[in-house]
Design a protein around this motif. Structure first.
Motif, PDB file in Angstrom:
ATOM      1  N   ASP A 200       0.879  -1.201   0.021  1.00 28.16           N
ATOM      2  CA  ASP A 200       0.072   0.160   0.128  1.00 28.16           C
ATOM      3  C   ASP A 200       0.746   1.184   0.073  1.00 28.16           C
ATOM      4  N   ASP A 201       2.047   1.298   0.776  1.00 28.34           N
ATOM      5  CA  ASP A 201       2.871   2.488   0.706  1.00 28.34           C
ATOM      6  C   ASP A 201       3.588   2.729  -0.568  1.00 28.34           C
ATOM      7  N   CYS A 202       3.857   1.617  -1.091  1.00 24.73           N
ATOM      8  CA  CYS A 202       4.378   1.728  -2.635  1.00 24.73           C
ATOM      9  C   CYS A 202       3.545   2.130  -3.540  1.00 24.73           C
ATOM     10  N   LEU A 203       2.142   1.606  -3.447  1.00 22.64           N
ATOM     11  CA  LEU A 203       1.207   2.285  -4.284  1.00 22.64           C
ATOM     12  C   LEU A 203       0.801   3.663  -4.195  1.00 22.64           C
ATOM     13  N   TYR A 204       0.992   4.013  -2.752  1.00 20.03           N
ATOM     14  CA  TYR A 204       0.759   5.506  -2.784  1.00 20.03           C
ATOM     15  C   TYR A 204       2.078   6.346  -3.544  1.00 20.03           C
ATOM     16  N   GLU A 205       3.251   5.750  -3.112  1.00 24.31           N
ATOM     17  CA  GLU A 205       4.271   6.419  -3.971  1.00 24.31           C
ATOM     18  C   GLU A 205       4.189   6.323  -5.418  1.00 24.31           C
TER      19      GLU A 205
END
Length: 491
Positions: A200-205
């Motif tokens: 999820d963090d990487c998707l946000y990035e």
């Protein structure tokens, strides 16, 4: 014959151990028919049960496994890794700007896009990999036996396949793109929850980088990961706290309301303003949890004030609610139940109006105002009122006023700050005030920083004012103490 849905499923054969002196009697044949009928019913029940189980585990729109099935399968994958099997990577795929597709082309086209992308992903998978619909416009892909580099390579291939195969929509081709965030289960890692958070963090990035991209944990910026981890831990430890800013009647100077503004209490005691984490909360689909925590704490404060008669029963409480929170029926219903059961003091018996006003902001684009009205209805039915924040910041101001029962209109801060320097802005504010008075809506000027601005707002007819001139947002000492205790105790 054994029949299943008017088709012969099989034949039931009866043999004698010894030669019979007579043929089967009518009673024998009736008994055989009864056995065949019983077996047919049993098979029918088994088939129906299998169909129901498949339906419970299958997304009806795309035909892919649904979230429940994906969670079960991921746990099975994790168990296999623990037994010494190969590790795996997880990618969360989110279609870019999908809400605009629904708003501009309709839900039928949106459904067609989802079915199309599901088939593109399925065809692009390697042997052993699998995909499921994770929810909304999100898909989850598990790459068997993959490290970060393998998962990025496979995701890039899928991303390009999605982009290169537009969807037919009437007389035009609709180009679709997707963003991917990847988390990897290392051999030493045993927490699948952390892997999903990493994804999820990487998707946000990936979204922050402009969408249509792939980001893995080792590619994401340390700032994004730090901010995300900080927010996740703050939610778990209930260190999201409200800071209250007063709202003043510009005619009398009396405090008539206060707004609960989200703040994040750090482990070292520092307080972060909302601008430092709200964008991340929205990008990580956590804003509804922030809203829920702040709303409940504001209601507890209202109850305390009413019981101690601290506000003479006059104070109004403004609470910000995002469309994401309002769309979560479970959260809205839970909040309403608790309001009725735990905060009865915050209901005015004289007017049957609640002391709470829920704010929605014009900055947060809402394409379907009819759906927003539907989501708001449970709150409106109970007497809660509605405020439109940041009025004048977008093009849809009048649509909100036309379709929603707005009771308070908060004039955008930049307009308040510039009305003394710009005759155009001054005329716009005057027009807003005249419109609000015609509609019976209370106006509130935001970001009032000095006495001169307050006087100008009063002169043009604005009802209430809010800003640092009247008071800075303040957190309750007791709330901060509780947040600090949560950090120390590890709650």
């Amino acid at each position: 014959a054994i029949r299943l849905e008017d088709k012969i499923y099989g034949t039931l054969v009866f043999l004698r151990r010894k030669a019979a002196e007579r043929d089967f009697t009518e009673d024998d044949r009736a008994f055989i028919d009864l056995l065949a009928s019983w077996l047919s019913q049993l098979l029918q029940q088994q088939k129906r049960r299998a169909e129901l189980e498949a339906m419970a585990m299958t997304d009806s729109l795309t035909g892919l496994p649904n979230r429940r099935a994906a969670e079960i399968r991921i746990n099975n994958e994790l168990a296999r890794v623990r037994r010494g099997g190969a590790t795996f990577a997880v990618a969360v795929c989110d279609l870019d700007n999908f809400k605009l597709v629904n708003d501009h082309f309709g839900h039928e086209v949106g459904d067609r896009v989802l079915r199309h992308v599901a088939e593109v992903i399925r065809c692009a998978l390697r042997d052993g990999d699998w995909v499921a619909r994770w929810g909304g416009e999100e898909f989850i892909i598990v790459f068997y036996g993959s490290d970060s580099a393998d998962a990025v390579s496979a995701s890039e291939r899928i991303r390009q396949a999605i982009r290169s195969q537009p969807v037919e929509s009437g007389q035009m081709l609709l180009e679709v793109t997707a963003s991917f965030g990847i988390g990897v289960l290392d051999r030493d890692e045993r927490d699948i929850g952390q892997v999903l958070l990493d994804a999820d963090d990487c998707l946000y990035e990936a979204k922050k980088r402009g969408r249509d991209s792939v980001v893995a944990t080792d590619m994401a910026s340390s700032h994004t990961l730090r901010r995300s981890n900080m927010l996740q831990h703050a939610l778990q430890e209930k260190r999201l706290v409200p800071a209250y800013q007063c709202v003043v009647d510009l005619r009398s100077g009396a405090v008539v309301a206060e707004e609960a503004l989200a703040r994040l209490s750090l482990a070292n005691g520092d307080i972060l303003p909302a601008r430092e984490f709200i964008e991340a909360a929205e990008g990580l689909n956590l804003i509804h949890r922030v809203d829920n925590l702040i709303a409940r704490q504001a209601m507890e404060r209202c109850t305390l004030h009413q019981r101690q008669n601290l506000t003479n029963g006059n104070l109004t409480y403004f609470i910000n609610l995002s469309p994401q929170f309002l769309a979560r029926k479970d959260m809205v219903e839970s909040l309403m139940r608790d309001v009725d059961a735990l905060y009865p003091a915050c209901s005015s018996g004289q007017t049957s109006k609640r002391f709470f006003v829920f704010e929605i902001t014009e900055r947060q684009f809402v394409g379907d105002l009819d759906k927003l009205r539907h989501d708001l209805q449970p709150l409106l039915d109970r007497g809660f009122r509605l405020a439109l924040d940041d009025f004048g910041s977008g093009y849809s101001s009048f649509l909100y006023l036309a379709k929603l029962p707005i009771s308070f209109l908060k004039i955008e801060g930049w307009m308040v700050q510039n009305m003394r320097r710009s005759t155009h802005v001054m005329q716009m504010v005057k027009s807003m005030v005249m419109l609000a008075k015609t509609l019976g809506v209370t106006t509130i000027g935001e970001c009032v920083e000095d006495a001169e601005t307050a006087q100008v707002l009063r002169d043009v007819g604005v009802d209430w004012g809010q800003g640092h001139f009247f008071g800075e947002p303040q957190c309750d000492a007791s709330v901060l103490s509780a947040a600090a205790s949560a950090v120390v105790s590890g709650r």
